[in-house]
Write a protein that holds these residues in place. Structure first.
Motif, PDB file in Angstrom:
ATOM      1  N   GLY A  28      49.784  46.647  11.953  1.00 20.87           N
ATOM      2  CA  GLY A  28      49.811  45.194  12.065  1.00 20.87           C
ATOM      3  C   GLY A  28      50.439  44.473  10.888  1.00 20.87           C
ATOM      4  N   GLU A  29      51.117  45.226  10.004  1.00 23.28           N
ATOM      5  CA  GLU A  29      51.702  44.618   8.807  1.00 23.28           C
ATOM      6  C   GLU A  29      53.225  44.711   8.822  1.00 23.28           C
ATOM      7  OE1 GLU A  29      48.211  45.156   5.451  1.00 23.28           O
ATOM      8  OE2 GLU A  29      49.758  46.713   5.609  1.00 23.28           O
ATOM      9  N   VAL A  30      53.839  43.883   7.969  1.00 22.58           N
ATOM     10  CA  VAL A  30      55.288  43.828   7.856  1.00 22.58           C
ATOM     11  C   VAL A  30      55.669  43.952   6.381  1.00 22.58           C
ATOM     12  CG1 VAL A  30      57.361  42.429   8.259  1.00 22.58           C
ATOM     13  CG2 VAL A  30      55.436  42.313   9.868  1.00 22.58           C
ATOM     14  N   GLN A  31      56.625  44.825   6.098  1.00 18.73           N
ATOM     15  CA  GLN A  31      57.177  44.945   4.751  1.00 18.73           C
ATOM     16  C   GLN A  31      58.445  44.107   4.675  1.00 18.73           C
ATOM     17  OE1 GLN A  31      58.211  48.931   3.595  1.00 18.73           O
ATOM     18  NE2 GLN A  31      59.171  48.303   1.667  1.00 18.73           N
ATOM     19  N   ILE A  32      58.521  43.251   3.660  1.00 13.31           N
ATOM     20  CA  ILE A  32      59.659  42.344   3.508  1.00 13.31           C
ATOM     21  C   ILE A  32      60.404  42.659   2.224  1.00 13.31           C
ATOM     22  CG2 ILE A  32      60.369  39.925   3.234  1.00 13.31           C
ATOM     23  CD1 ILE A  32      57.842  39.158   4.814  1.00 13.31           C
ATOM     24  N   ALA A  33      61.725  42.802   2.341  1.00 13.95           N
ATOM     25  CA  ALA A  33      62.584  42.873   1.157  1.00 13.95           C
ATOM     26  C   ALA A  33      62.841  41.438   0.709  1.00 13.95           C
ATOM     27  CB  ALA A  33      63.886  43.586   1.487  1.00 13.95           C
ATOM     28  N   VAL A  34      62.224  41.057  -0.389  1.00 15.48           N
ATOM     29  CA  VAL A  34      62.216  39.659  -0.825  1.00 15.48           C
ATOM     30  C   VAL A  34      63.523  39.311  -1.529  1.00 15.48           C
ATOM     31  CG1 VAL A  34      61.042  37.963  -2.284  1.00 15.48           C
ATOM     32  CG2 VAL A  34      59.697  39.683  -1.032  1.00 15.48           C
ATOM     33  N   GLU A  35      64.098  38.182  -1.137  1.00 14.79           N
ATOM     34  CA  GLU A  35      65.288  37.668  -1.803  1.00 14.79           C
ATOM     35  C   GLU A  35      64.972  36.448  -2.665  1.00 14.79           C
ATOM     36  OE1 GLU A  35      68.683  37.250   0.899  1.00 14.79           O
ATOM     37  OE2 GLU A  35      67.572  38.516   2.303  1.00 14.79           O
ATOM     38  N   ALA A  36      63.910  35.732  -2.307  1.00 14.30           N
ATOM     39  CA  ALA A  36      63.522  34.547  -3.062  1.00 14.30           C
ATOM     40  C   ALA A  36      62.034  34.304  -2.866  1.00 14.30           C
ATOM     41  CB  ALA A  36      64.323  33.333  -2.614  1.00 14.30           C
ATOM     42  N   VAL A  68      57.470  33.656   0.334  1.00 17.51           N
ATOM     43  CA  VAL A  68      58.694  34.429   0.110  1.00 17.51           C
ATOM     44  C   VAL A  68      59.633  34.264   1.292  1.00 17.51           C
ATOM     45  CG1 VAL A  68      57.477  36.174  -1.276  1.00 17.51           C
ATOM     46  CG2 VAL A  68      57.778  36.542   1.191  1.00 17.51           C
ATOM     47  N   ALA A  69      60.889  34.647   1.060  1.00 15.83           N
ATOM     48  CA  ALA A  69      61.863  34.747   2.145  1.00 15.83           C
ATOM     49  C   ALA A  69      62.748  35.959   1.881  1.00 15.83           C
ATOM     50  CB  ALA A  69      62.703  33.484   2.247  1.00 15.83           C
ATOM     51  N   GLY A  70      63.187  36.602   2.951  1.00 17.28           N
ATOM     52  CA  GLY A  70      64.032  37.790   2.819  1.00 17.28           C
ATOM     53  C   GLY A  70      64.283  38.392   4.180  1.00 17.28           C
ATOM     54  N   THR A  71      64.309  39.722   4.230  1.00 18.88           N
ATOM     55  CA  THR A  71      64.544  40.421   5.497  1.00 18.88           C
ATOM     56  C   THR A  71      63.457  41.469   5.714  1.00 18.88           C
ATOM     57  OG1 THR A  71      65.998  42.033   4.402  1.00 18.88           O
ATOM     58  CG2 THR A  71      67.044  40.116   5.416  1.00 18.88           C
ATOM     59  N   VAL A  72      63.208  41.782   6.961  1.00 16.15           N
ATOM     60  CA  VAL A  72      62.225  42.804   7.294  1.00 16.15           C
ATOM     61  C   VAL A  72      62.756  44.171   6.857  1.00 16.15           C
ATOM     62  CG1 VAL A  72      61.026  43.978   9.166  1.00 16.15           C
ATOM     63  CG2 VAL A  72      61.273  41.482   9.210  1.00 16.15           C
ATOM     64  N   ALA A  73      61.955  44.883   6.055  1.00 12.70           N
ATOM     65  CA  ALA A  73      62.337  46.226   5.619  1.00 12.70           C
ATOM     66  C   ALA A  73      61.726  47.297   6.518  1.00 12.70           C
ATOM     67  CB  ALA A  73      61.897  46.452   4.172  1.00 12.70           C
ATOM     68  N   ALA A  74      60.500  47.064   6.981  1.00 12.26           N
ATOM     69  CA  ALA A  74      59.814  48.019   7.849  1.00 12.26           C
ATOM     70  C   ALA A  74      58.621  47.325   8.476  1.00 12.26           C
ATOM     71  CB  ALA A  74      59.362  49.247   7.056  1.00 12.26           C
ATOM     72  N   VAL A 102      54.104  43.253   1.371  1.00 13.20           N
ATOM     73  CA  VAL A 102      53.571  43.624   2.679  1.00 13.20           C
ATOM     74  C   VAL A 102      52.528  42.582   3.063  1.00 13.20           C
ATOM     75  CG1 VAL A 102      52.136  45.285   3.917  1.00 13.20           C
ATOM     76  CG2 VAL A 102      54.031  46.093   2.496  1.00 13.20           C
ATOM     77  N   VAL A 103      52.687  42.009   4.249  1.00 17.17           N
ATOM     78  CA  VAL A 103      51.778  40.969   4.706  1.00 17.17           C
ATOM     79  C   VAL A 103      51.430  41.191   6.171  1.00 17.17           C
ATOM     80  CG1 VAL A 103      52.601  39.224   3.071  1.00 17.17           C
ATOM     81  CG2 VAL A 103      53.698  39.426   5.300  1.00 17.17           C
ATOM     82  N   PRO A 104      50.312  40.633   6.643  1.00 14.92           N
ATOM     83  CA  PRO A 104      49.991  40.719   8.075  1.00 14.92           C
ATOM     84  C   PRO A 104      51.066  40.047   8.925  1.00 14.92           C
ATOM     85  CG  PRO A 104      48.061  40.047   6.795  1.00 14.92           C
ATOM     86  CD  PRO A 104      49.238  39.995   5.859  1.00 14.92           C
ATOM     87  N   ARG A 105      51.262  40.570  10.126  1.00 15.30           N
ATOM     88  CA  ARG A 105      52.314  40.054  10.998  1.00 15.30           C
ATOM     89  C   ARG A 105      52.187  38.553  11.230  1.00 15.30           C
ATOM     90  NH1 ARG A 105      55.308  37.499  12.966  1.00 15.30           N
ATOM     91  NH2 ARG A 105      56.575  37.713  14.868  1.00 15.30           N
ATOM     92  N   HIS A 106      50.964  38.026  11.342  1.00 12.92           N
ATOM     93  CA  HIS A 106      50.820  36.612  11.685  1.00 12.92           C
ATOM     94  C   HIS A 106      51.222  35.679  10.542  1.00 12.92           C
ATOM     95  CE1 HIS A 106      46.848  37.011   9.611  1.00 12.92           C
ATOM     96  NE2 HIS A 106      47.031  35.729   9.346  1.00 12.92           N
TER      97      HIS A 106
END
Length: 343
Positions: A28-36, A68-74, A102-106
């Motif tokens: 239920g989590e999302v890993q984000i590659a943070v750009e800002a 944060v903002a960026g792109t989904v890594a996994a 890494v944060v919850p999907r919601h």
């Protein structure tokens, strides 16, 4: 991954840039590659060791950062609607000053095409704060008179625009002449520069019968008068205590904190009933688990962005390694709009 780590409470020197293993998303989590990553005044309060939810949920060491903002890594097990590479923004209960989170999907939302990545990182915390204050705690009606303190800051910028979308009459208060035009450009009907004109006399002139809503993140310096200038049925909304904090040096003045604690008004339920006024307060960091609330708020807010009804305030960016400079700037009280760390 790189991230800012604060080992214990202190001034700017405790902000350490360190290398750590990349996190991995659980179910239920999302890993984000943070750009800002957005910078908020609350981050400075975290660093000083005075932020209650930081102590409750994390303790020391801690990485600050709420957005944060960026792109989904996994993505973790069960997340079916996001793919690697998707452009997103997210809210985090701490941990945002990092190259990976890494944060919850919601807590993750698609980035509107109108927003650059830095603008997206600066968006959610202040706009969720403003939305909750004006759409969850109260019911806005056209023609309401609203007084907004710190109107040229991040939350103030969002409050002005959301109130104007509802057809309210907005009086913004700023603390320096260079902030007046920024608040006016965002839509404030009146802007009071409290350094060059009498704040409360001028505020009363624009609302002789009192304000329907006053939004105050200042603390002891203005709370008593904010309450006094409410009209019948008026509501004072409190979401911070900035004037209790230092403008320079990066460390709290505990004597001033004690004095301001004593000066902070206590509102009696009996007086509230007899005065026909209300006092409401909240801390956004306690609301992040509310998936229903976040979805409702962000759907509306990002919809307004796509329709061109919300504009981002002025931004100033700093490299992640210069986070201390960003904290100095936001604590000084001289900034306009939002500060953002580029990762």
């Amino acid at each position: 991954m790189r991230k800012i780590v604060i080992p214990s409470a202190g001034s700017y020197d405790v902000l350490r840039l360190e290398e750590h293993p990349d996190p991995t998303p659980g179910p239920g989590e999302v890993q984000i590659a943070v750009e800002a990553a957005g910078v908020n005044y609350a981050d400075c309060v975290v660093r000083m060791g005075l932020y209650e939810s930081a102590k409750k949920y994390v303790g020391w060491p801690i990485t600050p950062g709420f957005e944060v903002a960026g792109t989904v890594a996994a993505v973790g097990e069960g997340v079916k609607d996001l793919k690697a590479g998707a452009r997103v923004l997210a809210v985090t209960r701490f941990g945002g000053y990092a190259s990976q989170v890494v944060v919850p999907r919601h807590q993750v939302f698609a980035r509107p095409s109108r927003l650059k990545v830095e603008e997206a990182a600066a968006f959610p915390a202040v706009h969720l704060t403003a939305w909750y204050a004006l759409h969850e705690l109260v019911r806005l009606r056209p023609g309401m008179k609203i007084l907004i303190h710190s109107a040229a800051g991040g939350v103030g910028s969002a409050l002005i625009q959301i109130a104007r979308l509802a057809g309210c009459f907005v009086v913004g208060v700023v603390g320096a002449s260079h902030k007046v035009e920024a608040a006016r450009q965002l839509g404030a009907d009146v802007v009071i520069d409290k350094r060059s004109e009498p704040l409360w006399e001028t505020a009363a002139r624009h609302a002789p019968d009192g304000y329907d809503i006053v939004l105050d993140a200042n603390g002891a310096e203005t709370l008593r008068h904010s309450y006094k200038h409410l009209g019948p049925g008026g509501r004072l909304i409190v979401y911070g205590f900035h004037t209790m904090m230092p403008r320079r040096g990066g460390r709290p003045d505990y004597v001033k904190l004690a004095v301001d604690f004593v000066r902070t008004p206590r509102f009696s339920p009996l007086d509230l009933c007899n005065d026909n006024k209300s006092v409401l307060a909240f801390n956004l960091s306690y609301l992040f688990p509310r998936a229903d609330l976040l979805k409702e708020a962000m759907d509306q807010l990002l919809g307004w962005v796509e329709e061109g009804k919300l504009t981002t305030p002025p931004l100033k960016t700093y490299p992640l390694a210069q986070v201390a400079d960003a904290h100095r700037a936001i604590e000084s009280g001289t900034t306009v709009g939002k500060l953002v760390l580029t990762v």
